[in-house]
Design an enzyme around this catalytic site. Structure first.
Site, PDB file in Angstrom:
ATOM      1  N   GLN A  63      -1.693   2.516  10.001  1.00  0.00           N
ATOM      2  CA  GLN A  63      -0.413   2.644   9.292  1.00  0.00           C
ATOM      3  C   GLN A  63       0.627   3.376  10.147  1.00  0.00           C
ATOM      4  OE1 GLN A  63      -3.410   3.219   7.895  1.00  0.00           O
ATOM      5  NE2 GLN A  63      -3.464   2.795   5.690  1.00  0.00           N
ATOM      6  N   ASN A 119      -5.623  12.423   0.757  1.00  0.00           N
ATOM      7  CA  ASN A 119      -4.683  11.652   1.570  1.00  0.00           C
ATOM      8  C   ASN A 119      -5.473  10.843   2.584  1.00  0.00           C
ATOM      9  OD1 ASN A 119      -1.841  11.069   2.037  1.00  0.00           O
ATOM     10  ND2 ASN A 119      -2.136  12.044   4.035  1.00  0.00           N
ATOM     11  N   LYS A 120      -4.745  10.072   3.391  1.00  0.00           N
ATOM     12  CA  LYS A 120      -5.391   9.196   4.360  1.00  0.00           C
ATOM     13  C   LYS A 120      -6.425   9.925   5.215  1.00  0.00           C
ATOM     14  CE  LYS A 120      -4.970   5.832   4.513  1.00  0.00           C
ATOM     15  NZ  LYS A 120      -5.859   4.973   3.699  1.00  0.00           N
ATOM     16  N   ASP A 124      -2.098  11.030  -1.877  1.00  0.00           N
ATOM     17  CA  ASP A 124      -2.449   9.982  -2.838  1.00  0.00           C
ATOM     18  C   ASP A 124      -2.846  10.585  -4.173  1.00  0.00           C
ATOM     19  OD1 ASP A 124      -3.011   8.823   0.007  1.00  0.00           O
ATOM     20  OD2 ASP A 124      -2.682   7.130  -1.339  1.00  0.00           O
ATOM     21  N   ARG A 143      -7.524  -0.148  -6.739  1.00  0.00           N
ATOM     22  CA  ARG A 143      -7.823   0.891  -5.735  1.00  0.00           C
ATOM     23  C   ARG A 143      -7.995   2.219  -6.476  1.00  0.00           C
ATOM     24  NH1 ARG A 143      -4.099   1.130  -0.574  1.00  0.00           N
ATOM     25  NH2 ARG A 143      -5.948   2.124   0.325  1.00  0.00           N
ATOM     26  N   ARG A 169       0.864  -1.173   0.000  1.00  0.00           N
ATOM     27  CA  ARG A 169       0.000   0.000   0.000  1.00  0.00           C
ATOM     28  C   ARG A 169       0.901   1.223   0.000  1.00  0.00           C
ATOM     29  NH1 ARG A 169       2.562   2.006   3.754  1.00  0.00           N
ATOM     30  NH2 ARG A 169       1.086   3.705   3.732  1.00  0.00           N
ATOM     31  N   GLY A 170       0.249   2.364  -0.190  1.00  0.00           N
ATOM     32  CA  GLY A 170       1.015   3.611  -0.335  1.00  0.00           C
ATOM     33  C   GLY A 170       1.012   4.001  -1.796  1.00  0.00           C
ATOM     34  N   ALA A 171       0.660   5.241  -2.091  1.00  0.00           N
ATOM     35  CA  ALA A 171       0.438   5.630  -3.479  1.00  0.00           C
ATOM     36  C   ALA A 171       1.579   5.237  -4.425  1.00  0.00           C
ATOM     37  CB  ALA A 171       0.153   7.134  -3.538  1.00  0.00           C
TER      38      ALA A 171
HETATM   39  C1  LIG Z   1       3.632   8.152   0.105  1.00  0.00           C
HETATM   40  S1  LIG Z   1       1.988   7.928  -0.261  1.00  0.00           S
HETATM   41  C2  LIG Z   1       1.381   7.183   1.169  1.00  0.00           C
HETATM   42  C3  LIG Z   1      -0.088   7.422   1.303  1.00  0.00           C
HETATM   43  O1  LIG Z   1      -0.807   6.212   1.032  1.00  0.00           O
HETATM   44  C4  LIG Z   1      -1.527   5.883   2.187  1.00  0.00           C
HETATM   45  O2  LIG Z   1      -2.746   5.252   1.918  1.00  0.00           O
HETATM   46  P1  LIG Z   1      -2.834   3.639   2.021  1.00  0.00           P
HETATM   47  O3  LIG Z   1      -2.002   3.217   3.196  1.00  0.00           O
HETATM   48  O4  LIG Z   1      -4.320   3.382   2.191  1.00  0.00           O
HETATM   49  O5  LIG Z   1      -2.312   3.117   0.694  1.00  0.00           O
HETATM   50  C5  LIG Z   1      -1.755   7.219   2.875  1.00  0.00           C
HETATM   51  O6  LIG Z   1      -2.751   7.977   2.261  1.00  0.00           O
HETATM   52  C6  LIG Z   1      -0.398   7.836   2.705  1.00  0.00           C
HETATM   53  O7  LIG Z   1      -0.326   9.211   2.901  1.00  0.00           O
END
Ligand SMILES: CSC[C@H]1O[C@H](OP(=O)(O)O)[C@H](O)[C@@H]1O
Length: 344
Positions: A187, A238-239, A228, A86, A50-52
């Site tokens: 996270q 973002n989250k 994101d 996603r 996960r993570g953009a």
């Molecule tokens: C460096 S981008 C990380 C970004 O992605 C996370 O979402 P997820 O854990 O659901 O993929 C979160 O928004 C972070 O800021």
């Protein structure tokens, strides 16, 4: 060896894609080995990775795996299936579009793998630059507050907001990181605290609900988060919980900084209103590690991203430069700047 050196959320080795299963961190470090694009799609959907930027990189390797099957039909299915995993992080679509351009230009499986590896290497280089530029932007000798995970686990390596943290700490400009736990997927608690502890960077974990009081205390010099998707007008997805942080930061005159590579900027989405916000299953709210924490039949609303309007963003930190108060003009300048040139 720092966490950046040791932690690889995504890497290609011996003809396979290796994904660190982030659902099991911090207690278990287990890698899933993918040889088929459908395994990669499932891993993105299930948040193994996960993570953009990281999901864009994983999807790019997924295309390279599909290309090995030498079937245009399977490759088309891969592009479609990976894109559907996603909806919010624009890096996913950006990486797949780049892989499709390479394919349409005649790249075979080997050339597509090389393109995916370039995407990952360029992401790490961008994060290093974001770190350096962002570190100069942090108030020296203060603490920062961050949200979710934006480190080596969310990117090709080094991190975006955590890249700023790593560079600032290495430069002696940062005293401590406050990490929000980031319910419901945690996270912050499970990933950011783990990464920073592995790096020896002082980190304090806080409940999401404690963030506003922390900002009111004067302890924090800046809030630094990832993104994101940044819309054409500078609105930031973002989250979930980021918008609340931005409001609290504004209320207490604490700079609110967003760190993101250009692959997160989306000129095709006019504003935050046009950004698709992913909602995930009720189980993510109703239990933690399999332990029920709410009545099993209660209704829930579980959007996992929110949108912070550009007016609440004090600076956008990218590898092409730092823009104060990002607006449509600033986003256009960042996206139109010649490659490897930074905007003043
Ligand atoms: C460096 S981008 C990380 C970004 O992605 C996370 O979402 P997820 O854990 O659901 O993929 C979160 O928004 C972070 O800021």
């Amino acid at each position: 060896m720092t966490a950046f050196d040791r932690i690889r959320a995504v890497f290609w080795e011996s003809g396979r894609l290796h994904l660190l299963d982030q659902r099991r961190l911090p207690t278990v470090e287990h890698y899933l080995d993918c040889t088929r694009w459908r395994e990669v799609a499932e891993a993105i959907r299930d948040m193994v990775v996960r993570g953009a930027p990281a999901i864009g990189i994983a999807a790019a390797y997924g295309v390279a795996l599909a290309a090995r099957e030498r079937s245009e039909r399977e490759l088309a299915a891969a592009f479609e299936g990976l894109a559907a995993t996603r909806p919010t992080a624009v890096n996913l679509g950006w990486a797949l579009a780049r892989m499709r351009r390479a394919h349409d230009a005649g790249a075979d499986a080997g050339a597509l793998l090389a393109e995916a590896q370039r995407i990952q290497a360029e992401d790490v280089a961008a994060n290093r630059r974001i770190g350096a530029l962002g570190a100069e932007h942090l108030p020296a000798g203060r603490a920062v507050l961050t949200h979710c995970n934006t480190g080596s686990l969310a990117t090709g390596g080094y991190g975006t907001a955590l890249g700023v943290v790593r560079s600032a700490y290495a430069a002696g400009r940062l005293t401590r990181v406050y990490a929000g736990e980031t319910r419901p997927w945690l996270q912050g608690a499970r990933l950011t605290a783990w990464e920073l502890q592995a790096d020896g960077i002082p980190v304090r974990l806080i409940a999401d609900g404690a963030a506003a009081s922390l900002l009111a205390s004067g302890e924090v010099g800046a809030v630094v988060v990832g993104a994101d998707r940044v819309a054409a007008n500078g609105d930031v997805a973002n989250k979930i919980g980021t918008y609340a942080l931005a409001l609290a930061a504004a209320a207490h005159d604490v700079p609110f900084l967003v760190a993101a590579p250009l692959s997160t900027l989306d000129a095709d989405t006019a504003s935050g209103a046009g950004i698709p916000i992913e909602t995930r299953g009720a189980e993510e709210l109703l239990s933690i590690a399999g332990q029920a924490i709410a009545p099993p039949d209660i209704e829930v609303w579980n959007p996992v991203f929110d949108v912070t309007p550009a007016r609440l963003v004090d600076a956008l930190i990218t590898e092409r430069g730092v823009v104060a108060r990002p607006d449509a003009h600033a986003i256009r300048r960042l996206l139109s700047a010649p490659a490897h040139e930074e905007i003043p």
